[in-house]
Design a protein around this motif. Structure first.
Motif, PDB file in Angstrom:
ATOM      1  N   UNK A 151       1.131  -1.543  -0.102  1.00  0.00           N
ATOM      2  CA  UNK A 151      -0.224   0.101   0.132  1.00  0.00           C
ATOM      3  C   UNK A 151       0.809   1.460   0.464  1.00  0.00           C
ATOM      4  N   UNK A 152       0.517   2.596  -0.551  1.00  0.00           N
ATOM      5  CA  UNK A 152       1.555   3.388  -1.218  1.00  0.00           C
ATOM      6  C   UNK A 152       0.611   4.972  -0.876  1.00  0.00           C
ATOM      7  N   UNK A 153       1.491   5.813  -0.357  1.00  0.00           N
ATOM      8  CA  UNK A 153       0.746   6.972   0.086  1.00  0.00           C
ATOM      9  C   UNK A 153       0.307   7.575  -1.258  1.00  0.00           C
ATOM     10  N   UNK A 154      -0.695   8.224  -1.411  1.00  0.00           N
ATOM     11  CA  UNK A 154      -0.929   9.476  -1.964  1.00  0.00           C
ATOM     12  C   UNK A 154      -0.882  10.455  -2.358  1.00  0.00           C
ATOM     13  N   UNK A 155      -2.102  10.634  -1.614  1.00  0.00           N
ATOM     14  CA  UNK A 155      -2.087  12.465  -0.940  1.00  0.00           C
ATOM     15  C   UNK A 155      -2.778  12.560   0.503  1.00  0.00           C
ATOM     16  N   UNK A 156      -2.358  13.840   1.522  1.00  0.00           N
ATOM     17  CA  UNK A 156      -3.265  13.806   2.711  1.00  0.00           C
ATOM     18  C   UNK A 156      -3.268  15.102   2.378  1.00  0.00           C
ATOM     19  N   UNK A 157      -4.284  15.443   3.564  1.00  0.00           N
ATOM     20  CA  UNK A 157      -4.902  16.992   3.917  1.00  0.00           C
ATOM     21  C   UNK A 157      -5.112  16.786   5.142  1.00  0.00           C
ATOM     22  N   UNK A 158      -4.916  17.789   5.596  1.00  0.00           N
ATOM     23  CA  UNK A 158      -4.549  18.685   6.716  1.00  0.00           C
ATOM     24  C   UNK A 158      -6.320  18.556   7.596  1.00  0.00           C
ATOM     25  N   UNK A 159      -6.526  18.626   8.868  1.00  0.00           N
ATOM     26  CA  UNK A 159      -7.832  19.024   9.608  1.00  0.00           C
ATOM     27  C   UNK A 159      -8.916  19.822   9.330  1.00  0.00           C
ATOM     28  N   UNK A 160      -7.815  21.157   8.742  1.00  0.00           N
ATOM     29  CA  UNK A 160      -8.602  22.540   8.212  1.00  0.00           C
ATOM     30  C   UNK A 160      -8.671  21.959   6.717  1.00  0.00           C
ATOM     31  N   UNK A 161      -7.773  21.659   6.190  1.00  0.00           N
ATOM     32  CA  UNK A 161      -7.931  21.715   4.881  1.00  0.00           C
ATOM     33  C   UNK A 161      -6.293  22.054   4.260  1.00  0.00           C
ATOM     34  N   UNK A 162      -6.314  22.946   5.177  1.00  0.00           N
ATOM     35  CA  UNK A 162      -4.734  24.381   4.679  1.00  0.00           C
ATOM     36  C   UNK A 162      -4.202  23.523   4.178  1.00  0.00           C
ATOM     37  N   UNK A 163      -3.542  22.426   4.529  1.00  0.00           N
ATOM     38  CA  UNK A 163      -1.984  22.023   4.022  1.00  0.00           C
ATOM     39  C   UNK A 163      -2.741  21.036   3.385  1.00  0.00           C
ATOM     40  N   UNK A 164      -1.941  20.512   2.553  1.00  0.00           N
ATOM     41  CA  UNK A 164      -1.736  19.132   0.940  1.00  0.00           C
ATOM     42  C   UNK A 164      -0.679  18.419   0.818  1.00  0.00           C
ATOM     43  N   UNK A 165      -0.403  17.588   1.000  1.00  0.00           N
ATOM     44  CA  UNK A 165       0.959  16.853   0.549  1.00  0.00           C
ATOM     45  C   UNK A 165       0.675  15.695  -0.747  1.00  0.00           C
ATOM     46  N   UNK A 166       1.069  15.189  -1.453  1.00  0.00           N
ATOM     47  CA  UNK A 166       1.609  14.206  -2.832  1.00  0.00           C
ATOM     48  C   UNK A 166       1.928  13.394  -2.733  1.00  0.00           C
ATOM     49  N   UNK A 167       2.428  12.442  -2.952  1.00  0.00           N
ATOM     50  CA  UNK A 167       3.328  11.856  -3.891  1.00  0.00           C
ATOM     51  C   UNK A 167       3.626  12.211  -5.096  1.00  0.00           C
ATOM     52  N   UNK A 168       4.925  12.068  -5.389  1.00  0.00           N
ATOM     53  CA  UNK A 168       5.745  12.684  -6.509  1.00  0.00           C
ATOM     54  C   UNK A 168       5.086  11.812  -7.464  1.00  0.00           C
ATOM     55  N   UNK A 169       4.585  10.837  -7.823  1.00  0.00           N
ATOM     56  CA  UNK A 169       3.642   9.954  -8.595  1.00  0.00           C
ATOM     57  C   UNK A 169       2.800  10.851  -9.348  1.00  0.00           C
TER      58      UNK A 169
END
Length: 124
Positions: free
Chosen positions: A45-63
Motif C-alpha cells: 500500500x502506497x501513499x497518494x495524498x494527505x490533507x490536514x484537518x482544516x484543509x490548509x495543508x496538502x501533500x502528494x506523492x511525486x507520482x
C-alpha cells in the motif's frame, strides 16, 4: 470512532479523469487528518495524498503531483480525490484513511481508520 466509505472508482481510459469520494461517519470528522492510499496487486500500500484537518495543508506523492487534487468538506464529512490525466500505472484499489495524530504522515501506520477501498482501473 470513524467509519469511512469510498465511492467513485471505475474503469477509465488513459488520459481520463475520475473523482473519488470518501464519506465519514461521526461528529468529529474535522479533527482528523485524512489521506488517500492505493494498493496494486502484488505491491505494498502506497501513499497518494494527505490533507490536514482544516484543509490548509496538502501533500502528494511525486507520482501524482500535478495530476491529483485532494480536498475536504468538513460540513459534509467528506474527502475527495480528483484524479486527472490518469495513467495505466494508477490502476489500484484506492483507500481513504483518517488519522488522529494531526500531523502529516505518508505511512499507513500513521492512520487509525480505513475504508474498504474502491477499484480504479486505467486502460491503455
Amino acid at each position: 470512532q470513524v467509519q469511512l466509505v469510498e465511492s467513485g472508482g471505475g474503469l477509465v481510459q488513459a488520459g481520463g479523469s475520475l473523482r473519488l469520494s470518501c464519506a465519514a461517519s461521526g461528529r468529529t470528522f474535522s479533527s482528523y487528518v485524512m489521506g488517500w492510499f492505493r494498493q496494486a496487486p502484488g505491491k505494498e500500500r502506497e501513499f497518494v495524498a494527505f490533507i490536514s484537518w482544516s484543509g490548509g495543508r496538502t501533500y502528494y506523492a511525486d507520482s501524482v503531483k500535478g495530476r491529483f487534487t485532494i480536498s475536504r468538506d468538513n460540513a459534509k464529512n467528506t474527502v475527495s480525490l480528483q484524479m486527472n490525466s490518469l495513467k495505466p500505472e494508477d490502476t489500484a484499489v484506492y483507500y481513504c484513511a483518517a488519522g488522529s495524530k494531526l500531523y502529516y504522515s505518508g505511512s499507513p501506520s500513521g492512520y487509525d481508520y480505513w475504508g474498504q477501498g474502491t477499484q480504479v482501473t486505467v486502460s491503455s
